[in-house]
Design a protein around this motif. Structure first.
Motif, PDB file in Angstrom:
ATOM      1  N   THR A  87      42.674 139.813  20.495  1.00  0.00           N
ATOM      2  CA  THR A  87      43.349 138.940  21.455  1.00  0.00           C
ATOM      3  C   THR A  87      43.884 139.779  22.609  1.00  0.00           C
ATOM      4  OG1 THR A  87      45.447 139.115  20.269  1.00  0.00           O
ATOM      5  CG2 THR A  87      44.054 137.234  19.717  1.00  0.00           C
ATOM      6  N   VAL A  88      43.879 139.188  23.786  1.00  0.00           N
ATOM      7  CA  VAL A  88      44.398 139.851  24.978  1.00  0.00           C
ATOM      8  C   VAL A  88      45.637 139.090  25.415  1.00  0.00           C
ATOM      9  CG1 VAL A  88      43.917 140.552  27.343  1.00  0.00           C
ATOM     10  CG2 VAL A  88      42.075 140.543  25.668  1.00  0.00           C
ATOM     11  N   ASP A  89      46.769 139.770  25.399  1.00  0.00           N
ATOM     12  CA  ASP A  89      48.023 139.144  25.813  1.00  0.00           C
ATOM     13  C   ASP A  89      48.074 139.010  27.332  1.00  0.00           C
ATOM     14  OD1 ASP A  89      48.761 139.202  23.139  1.00  0.00           O
ATOM     15  OD2 ASP A  89      49.903 141.059  23.339  1.00  0.00           O
ATOM     16  N   PRO A  90      48.750 137.977  27.850  1.00  0.00           N
ATOM     17  CA  PRO A  90      48.926 137.880  29.306  1.00  0.00           C
ATOM     18  C   PRO A  90      49.619 139.132  29.841  1.00  0.00           C
ATOM     19  CG  PRO A  90      49.597 135.853  28.237  1.00  0.00           C
ATOM     20  CD  PRO A  90      49.345 136.856  27.145  1.00  0.00           C
ATOM     21  N   LEU A 112      47.767 144.213  43.389  1.00  0.00           N
ATOM     22  CA  LEU A 112      48.306 143.952  42.059  1.00  0.00           C
ATOM     23  C   LEU A 112      48.305 145.238  41.249  1.00  0.00           C
ATOM     24  CD1 LEU A 112      46.146 140.807  41.262  1.00  0.00           C
ATOM     25  CD2 LEU A 112      48.455 140.825  42.152  1.00  0.00           C
ATOM     26  N   GLU A 113      49.334 145.387  40.427  1.00  0.00           N
ATOM     27  CA  GLU A 113      49.412 146.555  39.554  1.00  0.00           C
ATOM     28  C   GLU A 113      50.271 146.202  38.356  1.00  0.00           C
ATOM     29  OE1 GLU A 113      51.197 150.994  39.949  1.00  0.00           O
ATOM     30  OE2 GLU A 113      50.065 150.228  41.658  1.00  0.00           O
ATOM     31  N   GLY A 114      49.787 146.529  37.168  1.00  0.00           N
ATOM     32  CA  GLY A 114      50.559 146.213  35.975  1.00  0.00           C
ATOM     33  C   GLY A 114      49.828 146.638  34.724  1.00  0.00           C
ATOM     34  N   GLY A 115      50.180 145.998  33.627  1.00  0.00           N
ATOM     35  CA  GLY A 115      49.553 146.342  32.359  1.00  0.00           C
ATOM     36  C   GLY A 115      49.808 145.293  31.309  1.00  0.00           C
ATOM     37  N   GLY A 116      49.118 145.442  30.198  1.00  0.00           N
ATOM     38  CA  GLY A 116      49.247 144.499  29.100  1.00  0.00           C
ATOM     39  C   GLY A 116      48.807 145.139  27.802  1.00  0.00           C
ATOM     40  N   LYS A 117      48.557 144.293  26.806  1.00  0.00           N
ATOM     41  CA  LYS A 117      48.189 144.777  25.477  1.00  0.00           C
ATOM     42  C   LYS A 117      47.023 143.969  24.925  1.00  0.00           C
ATOM     43  CE  LYS A 117      52.495 146.869  24.296  1.00  0.00           C
ATOM     44  NZ  LYS A 117      52.209 148.129  24.862  1.00  0.00           N
ATOM     45  N   VAL A 118      46.160 144.680  24.190  1.00  0.00           N
ATOM     46  CA  VAL A 118      45.066 144.067  23.448  1.00  0.00           C
ATOM     47  C   VAL A 118      45.392 144.286  21.977  1.00  0.00           C
ATOM     48  CG1 VAL A 118      42.601 144.156  22.935  1.00  0.00           C
ATOM     49  CG2 VAL A 118      43.395 144.578  25.254  1.00  0.00           C
TER      50      VAL A 118
END
Length: 169
Positions: A102-105, A119-125
């Motif tokens: 799953t890929v979190d927003p 745009l610049e940022g990050g997330g979690k898989v």
């Protein structure tokens, strides 16, 4: 005595002035003031770019299918913004090649320059009990989204890149 008071006064004025000038956050804050044009669904294609040493490790399964497709994959990214101008990117209508992933927003910082939003940022898989971080950088210009995503599996060794190009619908 007058001389000491005079120097202390000048020192206090200098410190106060320099403190006020250097602590002005709005002077260096280039975040976008109006992100109302960004939210929507961006349809396009994502291409997974793997280093050669990682491609060599991936073997096809018994049916001849590889875990990572060679060509572009159709996908959609939804961008939402809240009242505090926080922008979130979310993968939509996409089936992962392996079950349980799953890929979190992802939260994104938006900086506006002329007609471009950066745009610049990050997330979690998440894959089962494992969590892998990713970062993204990109731009939105004329309703076109170009996004580069780097998934950090093993830092500096296994960092697949995903390039998304899409248009707002």
């Amino acid at each position: 005595m007058k001389r000491t008071i005079f120097f202390i006064g000048i020192l206090l004025v200098t410190i106060t002035t320099s403190s006020l000038l250097s602590s002005c956050n709005s002077c260096s804050d280039r975040r976008a003031r109006d992100v109302s044009s960004l939210p929507g669904l961006y349809e396009g294609e994502a291409t997974i770019i793997l280093p050669d040493h990682v491609k060599a490790m991936l073997k096809p399964d018994a049916n001849g299918k590889t875990l990572v497709p060679e060509g572009p994959i159709p996908c959609k990214i939804r961008i939402t913004a809240d009242t505090s101008k926080n922008v979130t990117l979310q993968l939509v209508d996409f089936t992962m090649p392996v079950r349980g992933i799953t890929v979190d927003p992802a939260k994104s910082k938006v900086i506006e320059t002329d007609t471009t939003f950066n745009l610049e940022g990050g997330g979690k898989v998440t894959a089962g009990q494992q969590t892998i971080s990713y970062t993204h950088k990109g731009k939105i210009q004329n309703d076109n989204l170009d996004l580069d995503i780097t998934v950090t599996v093993i830092p500096m060794i296994v960092e697949p890149k995903i390039v998304f190009k899409g248009k707002k619908k």
